[in-house]
Design a protein around this motif. Structure first.
Motif, mmCIF file in Angstrom:
data_model
loop_
_atom_site.group_PDB
_atom_site.id
_atom_site.type_symbol
_atom_site.label_atom_id
_atom_site.label_comp_id
_atom_site.label_asym_id
_atom_site.label_seq_id
_atom_site.Cartn_x
_atom_site.Cartn_y
_atom_site.Cartn_z
ATOM 1 N N VAL A 1 0.843 -1.360 -0.020
ATOM 2 C CA VAL A 1 -0.265 0.035 0.132
ATOM 3 C C VAL A 1 0.951 1.292 0.035
ATOM 4 C CG1 VAL A 1 -1.672 1.300 1.230
ATOM 5 C CG2 VAL A 1 -2.190 -0.962 0.946
ATOM 6 N N THR A 2 1.807 1.102 0.955
ATOM 7 C CA THR A 2 3.066 2.282 0.898
ATOM 8 C C THR A 2 3.309 2.560 -0.350
ATOM 9 O OG1 THR A 2 3.188 1.841 3.369
ATOM 10 C CG2 THR A 2 4.985 3.292 1.797
ATOM 11 N N ASP A 3 3.724 1.403 -1.046
ATOM 12 C CA ASP A 3 4.493 1.563 -2.398
ATOM 13 C C ASP A 3 3.535 2.115 -3.506
ATOM 14 O OD1 ASP A 3 6.534 0.533 -4.331
ATOM 15 O OD2 ASP A 3 5.020 -0.766 -5.131
ATOM 16 N N VAL A 4 2.385 1.717 -3.517
ATOM 17 C CA VAL A 4 1.794 2.007 -4.623
ATOM 18 C C VAL A 4 1.340 3.530 -4.455
ATOM 19 C CG1 VAL A 4 -0.544 1.509 -3.463
ATOM 20 C CG2 VAL A 4 -0.470 1.763 -6.177
ATOM 21 N N SER A 5 1.038 3.855 -3.135
ATOM 22 C CA SER A 5 0.907 5.264 -2.874
ATOM 23 C C SER A 5 1.915 6.493 -3.064
ATOM 24 C CB SER A 5 0.621 5.528 -1.307
ATOM 25 O OG SER A 5 -0.514 4.640 -0.843
ATOM 26 N N MET A 6 3.205 5.883 -2.761
ATOM 27 C CA MET A 6 4.343 6.451 -3.522
ATOM 28 C C MET A 6 4.445 6.757 -4.978
ATOM 29 S SD MET A 6 6.959 8.096 -2.452
ATOM 30 C CE MET A 6 7.039 7.748 -0.573
ATOM 31 N N LYS A 7 4.226 5.645 -5.503
ATOM 32 C CA LYS A 7 4.084 5.572 -6.992
ATOM 33 C C LYS A 7 3.124 6.581 -7.555
ATOM 34 C CE LYS A 7 6.099 1.114 -7.918
ATOM 35 N NZ LYS A 7 5.856 -0.034 -8.736
ATOM 36 N N LEU B 1 -0.626 0.499 -12.411
ATOM 37 C CA LEU B 1 -0.945 1.148 -11.307
ATOM 38 C C LEU B 1 -2.451 0.941 -10.834
ATOM 39 C CD1 LEU B 1 0.904 4.491 -11.385
ATOM 40 C CD2 LEU B 1 1.461 2.454 -10.090
ATOM 41 N N LEU B 2 -3.321 0.796 -11.577
ATOM 42 C CA LEU B 2 -4.838 0.678 -11.339
ATOM 43 C C LEU B 2 -4.875 -0.650 -10.956
ATOM 44 C CD1 LEU B 2 -6.658 2.639 -14.213
ATOM 45 C CD2 LEU B 2 -6.401 3.235 -11.872
ATOM 46 N N SER B 3 -4.390 -1.432 -11.770
ATOM 47 C CA SER B 3 -4.298 -3.174 -11.294
ATOM 48 C C SER B 3 -3.722 -3.368 -9.991
ATOM 49 C CB SER B 3 -3.589 -3.961 -12.396
ATOM 50 O OG SER B 3 -4.405 -3.799 -13.374
ATOM 51 N N TYR B 4 -2.724 -2.691 -9.675
ATOM 52 C CA TYR B 4 -2.010 -2.795 -8.539
ATOM 53 C C TYR B 4 -2.821 -2.407 -7.345
ATOM 54 C CZ TYR B 4 2.132 -2.404 -5.357
ATOM 55 O OH TYR B 4 3.197 -2.907 -4.538
ATOM 56 N N MET B 5 -3.724 -1.301 -7.367
ATOM 57 C CA MET B 5 -4.750 -0.834 -6.165
ATOM 58 C C MET B 5 -5.824 -1.969 -6.348
ATOM 59 S SD MET B 5 -5.400 1.259 -4.085
ATOM 60 C CE MET B 5 -4.299 2.503 -4.441
ATOM 61 N N VAL B 6 -6.336 -2.489 -7.439
ATOM 62 C CA VAL B 6 -7.355 -3.509 -7.473
ATOM 63 C C VAL B 6 -6.966 -4.541 -6.677
ATOM 64 C CG1 VAL B 6 -9.125 -4.821 -8.554
ATOM 65 C CG2 VAL B 6 -8.634 -2.433 -9.319
ATOM 66 N N VAL B 7 -5.642 -5.061 -7.092
ATOM 67 C CA VAL B 7 -5.436 -6.484 -6.276
ATOM 68 C C VAL B 7 -5.067 -6.191 -4.626
ATOM 69 C CG1 VAL B 7 -3.356 -7.827 -6.080
ATOM 70 C CG2 VAL B 7 -4.050 -7.220 -8.578
ATOM 71 N N LEU B 8 -4.511 -4.882 -4.473
ATOM 72 C CA LEU B 8 -4.461 -4.694 -2.948
ATOM 73 C C LEU B 8 -5.864 -4.686 -2.154
ATOM 74 C CD1 LEU B 8 -1.532 -1.903 -3.016
ATOM 75 C CD2 LEU B 8 -1.424 -4.387 -2.152
ATOM 76 N N LEU B 9 -6.854 -4.200 -2.866
ATOM 77 C CA LEU B 9 -8.114 -4.033 -2.182
ATOM 78 C C LEU B 9 -8.891 -5.341 -2.306
ATOM 79 C CD1 LEU B 9 -9.587 -0.777 -3.905
ATOM 80 C CD2 LEU B 9 -8.897 -1.104 -1.843
ATOM 81 N N VAL B 10 -8.737 -6.322 -3.283
ATOM 82 C CA VAL B 10 -8.935 -7.734 -3.260
ATOM 83 C C VAL B 10 -8.560 -8.255 -1.985
ATOM 84 C CG1 VAL B 10 -9.619 -9.668 -4.255
ATOM 85 C CG2 VAL B 10 -9.944 -7.474 -5.529
ATOM 86 N N SER B 11 -7.133 -8.249 -2.087
ATOM 87 C CA SER B 11 -6.357 -9.079 -1.169
ATOM 88 C C SER B 11 -6.739 -8.484 0.440
ATOM 89 C CB SER B 11 -4.908 -8.804 -1.393
ATOM 90 O OG SER B 11 -4.464 -9.118 -2.691
ATOM 91 N N LEU B 12 -6.900 -7.353 0.440
ATOM 92 C CA LEU B 12 -7.217 -6.997 1.911
ATOM 93 C C LEU B 12 -8.657 -7.374 2.332
ATOM 94 C CD1 LEU B 12 -5.758 -3.288 1.897
ATOM 95 C CD2 LEU B 12 -4.821 -5.265 3.233
ATOM 96 N N THR B 13 -9.632 -7.208 1.286
ATOM 97 C CA THR B 13 -10.760 -7.749 1.616
ATOM 98 C C THR B 13 -10.796 -9.247 1.913
ATOM 99 O OG1 THR B 13 -11.823 -6.047 0.017
ATOM 100 C CG2 THR B 13 -13.221 -7.849 0.685
ATOM 101 N N ASP B 14 -9.999 -10.067 1.307
ATOM 102 C CA ASP B 14 -10.078 -11.540 1.576
ATOM 103 C C ASP B 14 -9.506 -11.619 2.722
ATOM 104 O OD1 ASP B 14 -10.522 -14.351 0.261
ATOM 105 O OD2 ASP B 14 -8.277 -14.299 0.246
ATOM 106 N N TRP B 15 -8.330 -11.105 2.912
ATOM 107 C CA TRP B 15 -7.727 -11.298 4.471
ATOM 108 C C TRP B 15 -8.692 -11.051 5.330
ATOM 109 C CZ3 TRP B 15 -6.868 -8.113 8.587
ATOM 110 C CH2 TRP B 15 -5.599 -8.565 9.415
ATOM 111 N N ILE B 16 -9.659 -9.870 5.289
ATOM 112 C CA ILE B 16 -10.164 -9.412 6.506
ATOM 113 C C ILE B 16 -11.500 -10.714 6.601
ATOM 114 C CG2 ILE B 16 -12.306 -8.385 7.099
ATOM 115 C CD1 ILE B 16 -10.932 -5.836 5.768
ATOM 116 N N VAL B 17 -12.079 -11.303 5.358
ATOM 117 C CA VAL B 17 -12.749 -12.466 5.248
ATOM 118 C C VAL B 17 -12.140 -13.764 6.109
ATOM 119 C CG1 VAL B 17 -13.969 -13.957 3.727
ATOM 120 C CG2 VAL B 17 -14.088 -11.569 3.239
ATOM 121 N N SER B 18 -10.964 -13.985 5.869
ATOM 122 C CA SER B 18 -10.401 -14.868 6.635
ATOM 123 C C SER B 18 -10.422 -14.763 7.991
ATOM 124 C CB SER B 18 -8.815 -15.121 5.903
ATOM 125 O OG SER B 18 -8.618 -15.547 4.657
ATOM 126 N N LEU B 19 -9.899 -13.508 8.503
ATOM 127 C CA LEU B 19 -10.032 -13.332 9.919
ATOM 128 C C LEU B 19 -11.388 -13.654 10.654
ATOM 129 C CD1 LEU B 19 -7.463 -12.758 11.713
ATOM 130 C CD2 LEU B 19 -6.922 -12.555 9.507
#
Length: 755
Positions: free
Chosen positions: A143-149, A164-182
């Motif tokens: 997240v820090t990386d894509v924000s800096m870019k 960059l757009l795909s980067y942000m989408v992948v991060l959003l999906v990954s964080l959402t899936d991480w929340i679902v796992s927890l």
């Protein structure tokens, strides 16, 4: 951020600087950066510092083939250089490595000694939240990386960058899936974010993105040949089913039942035959009945394996090389654009009169001041400094400024220390003797004798239990040879000097192995004296290690043979320069392994635990059970990788398809055929094309006396050469036109080249 559509349109478009559109073309050469001109009005020192910093960033971008379309104010440049520093890039690379390695520890864990379902113990499974915490830290880094870019390129360019757009989408999906796992306490079996992890590796490498773009561009041509292959297999499948269907003869019935029972089985049999994995098994029942039936299978193999598959390789080589050339042409344009931008910025400090644009140029002392702050190889910086000082005090023109940075592409020149000087004639004669090429050849001959002696003892003891005497004799023989190796090393150090000896990689390789062999021999004699009754038993592993090191040491002869050295050098260059292609293959492996785990985990069970898993005594020859392929499964990530590797080699890959068809269903064939197409048909052919290009490039260089290998190398030489993948194609690339460079600079969103 490295890979974006900067080659076709600017980051923020022309709308940012209205004056840029009114600038006449003739004024571009004498133009200066608007920020620098405004800074000069407030203070010469601030102006010079800003312009020099901008030039430093442009030069570093050019060296690394990066886009120059980013923010150029002082604060943004500080963040930009900090982001591309070795520390930040190292942290980002380690984070990518860490998140990819989580697949080995996460459920299902690969932390067992064996993947064999018969012997595998219960794997340690991490508690819920452990790997998830590590993964969250990695995602926060991204997240820090894509924000800096996004900050560095600006919001407008961020919207135009697919990566960059795909980067942000992948991060959003990954964080959402991480929340679902927890929230589900980690009991879910399918985690979408695992499939998305390879994206972090792809977006981090500019070369991998270029390679992926080339592969995507090559796919249409490859698809045509693959469709032709599919038509070839389908037509012969129909012929085979018509040929063997309805026959009453016993052997032909066996052929039909085993290989042409129905359309899916017939397609699978001939598809496997296309890879020759089931040849000649597939034709034996029919061939036993009548010789004429062999023509059906021979014709299929000749047309498919020999013609169409090799035609596919040729098309992939031709098309992929063309797209790769275009990619490197873009990289060359970026290099020249960054250097020209640095020139324009530094030239603005000198100014020049508007009625005499020919007086534009860069002062050598100003350029040297900027060069001191540039992060680049020390030998390149030193070579550029020497060239600049040779110009004297006159201004550097744009063409001269560009040519200075040709040193960046120069091969690494390694100067060896001078030979030691001895006073007495005896020592000088000894130095000449032990430094002669023939002395090195004598060492190679003795190493060959050592290797032959090991082979002889291995042959003598191959059918019997090794006796204590034979092992003792081999140990004594090895000790004599090892003593000679130490003497040879000391004599070379005497002839070349310590630093001169260490300056050669071949000597360094030889010396390290010599010292390791000496330590092993001394340790053996100190711990277990040779008269000791248990000497052989206690040092058996030590002897094997010594023998293996002696065999490895014999690789020192490779540089002495011209063709062998050429092949070995090609292999080394592939290892150093083809990391992008290996990285994409690793991405494909990762994705298919995760998919395989989700589809086939737990499908293969140990014999006796399922009605489908029969004992080896009752299974047909050549089956999964009879061949004991039990470790090949998808029960964990490491086992899945090995299974995919075995399928990619296509040796007995029909065994895997048949087994998973019985255990998981006929749809499983689609998975293995897809993997065969991606790995063996597409990627192996791409890799073969790159090997050919690299080898042909080196072979052609042999005609150049400057780089010819021309026989064995002398023991003493002054330079060694290193090539990069960009240099492989540099001779066939076109230099960008000055008008194109100036037009691109005029459209830069964060610079205004009009006064």
């Amino acid at each position: 951020m490295d890979e974006n559509p900067v080659e076709t349109e600017p980051l923020l478009g022309r709308a940012r600087g209205v004056r840029g559109r009114d600038c006449p073309a003739a004024a571009v050469v004498e133009s200066a950066v608007a920020d620098c001109r405004r800074a000069q009005s407030t203070g010469a020192k601030a102006s010079q510092r800003l312009c020099i910093n901008q030039a430093v960033v442009f030069i570093e971008d050019a060296i690394k083939y990066r886009s120059i379309n980013h923010r150029m104010d002082a604060r943004a440049m500080w963040f930009y250089r900090w982001y591309y520093s070795s520390f930040c890039q190292g942290v980002l690379s380690f984070t990518i490595f860490l998140i990819l390695c989580l697949a080995f520890v996460e459920t299902p864990s690969s932390l067992t000694m064996s993947s064999d379902v018969r012997y595998r113990t219960q794997a340690w499974e991490p508690p819920c939240g452990l790997t998830e915490s590590v993964e969250l830290l990695c995602l926060l880094v991204f997240v820090t990386d894509v924000s800096m870019k996004s900050y560095l390129v600006g919001f407008s360019q961020y919207r135009r960058s697919p990566w960059l757009l795909s980067y942000m989408v992948v991060l959003l999906v990954s964080l959402t899936d991480w929340i679902v796992s927890l929230s589900l306490v980690c009991w879910e079996t399918v985690r979408i974010r695992r499939l998305l992890r390879p994206f972090f590796l792809l977006q981090h490498s500019s070369m991998m993105k270029k390679t992926l773009k080339c592969v995507r561009s090559t796919l249409p041509e490859m698809t045509r040949v693959v469709l032709l292959l599919a038509l070839h297999v389908f037509l012969f499948t129909m012929f085979g089913m018509l040929l063997f269907m309805g026959e009453k003869d016993g052997e032909l019935v066996k052929e039909r039942l085993m290989y042409f029972r129905n359309l899916p089985d017939a397609l699978t049999s001939l598809l496997v035959l296309l890879t020759t994995a089931n040849n000649p098994d597939v034709m034996m029942p029919a061939y036993s009945r009548n010789r004429i039936y062999c023509l059906f299978f021979i014709l299929f193999t000749v047309m498919g394996s020999l013609f169409l598959m090799n035609l596919l390789t040729a098309i992939i080589y031709n098309q992929f090389r063309g797209y790769l050339l275009l990619s490197f042409q873009t990289s060359l344009f970026r290099r020249r654009l960054g250097i020209r931008a640095a020139y324009e910025v530094l030239a603005s400090l000198e100014g020049g009169r508007e009625d005499q644009p020919q007086t534009m140029g860069v002062k050598p002392e100003v350029f040297l001041q900027a060069l001191q702050n540039v992060e680049m190889a020390a030998h390149c910086k030193q070579a550029i400094e020497q060239k600049v000082r040779s110009h004297g005090d006159r201004l550097l023109s744009a063409d001269e400024f560009q040519k200075l940075f040709n040193e960046v592409d120069g091969r690494v020149i390694k100067e060896h220390p001078p030979l030691p000087e001895y006073q007495t004639p005896f020592l000088r004669s000894a130095q000449y003797l032990f430094g002669h090429y023939y002395f090195d050849s004598l060492g190679n001959f003795i190493a060959l004798g050592n290797l032959v002696s090991i082979c002889m003892f291995q042959m003598l003891d191959s059918d019997i239990v090794p006796s204590d005497d034979n092992n003792f004799i081999l140990g004594v023989v090895n000790s004599v040879f090892i003593l000679y190796y130490q003497l040879e090393m000391l004599l070379k150090i005497f002839a070349q000097g310590l630093w001169g000896y260490l300056s050669y990689l071949s000597n360094l390789f030889d010396g390290v192995l010599n010292l390791v062999l000496l330590v092993l021999e001394v340790s053996t004699l100190v711990m277990y004296q040779s008269p000791h009754p248990g000497w052989k038993l206690k040092t058996e592993d030590m002897m094997r290690l010594v023998n293996m090191l002696i065999v490895i040491r014999f690789l020192r002869v490779i540089p002495k043979f011209q063709m062998m050295f050429l092949v070995a050098n090609t292999l080394l260059d592939l290892i150093k320069n083809m990391r992008a292609f290996a990285g994409i293959l690793a991405v494909v492996y990762y994705i298919f392994a995760i998919i395989g785990i989700n589809l086939f985990r737990g499908v293969i069970v140990a014999p006796g635990n399922s009605s489908l898993a029969t004992a080896n005594l009752s299974v047909p020859c050549g089956s999964f059970e009879q061949l004991e392929y039990w470790p090949n499964n998808f029960d964990d990530f490491a086992a899945a990788l090995v299974t995919l590797w075995n399928v990619m080699i296509v040796n007995n890959w029909q065994v895997f398809m048949d087994e998973y068809r019985r255990y998981a269903g006929p749809w499983s064939k689609l998975y293995f055929v897809s993997w065969w197409l991606v790995s063996s048909v597409i990627w192996v052919n791409l890799f073969l094309a790159l090997i050919l290009e690299n080898f042909i490039h080196k072979w052609d260089r042999r005609a150049n006396p400057q780089h010819a290998l021309g026989g064995p190398e002398p023991l003493y030489h002054t330079v060694s050469y290193h090539s990069t993948v960009e240099l492989m194609f540099r001779d066939v690339l076109e230099e960008p036109r000055e008008e194109d460079l100036l037009e691109k600079l005029r459209r830069h969103p964060h610079l205004n080249l009009c006064r």
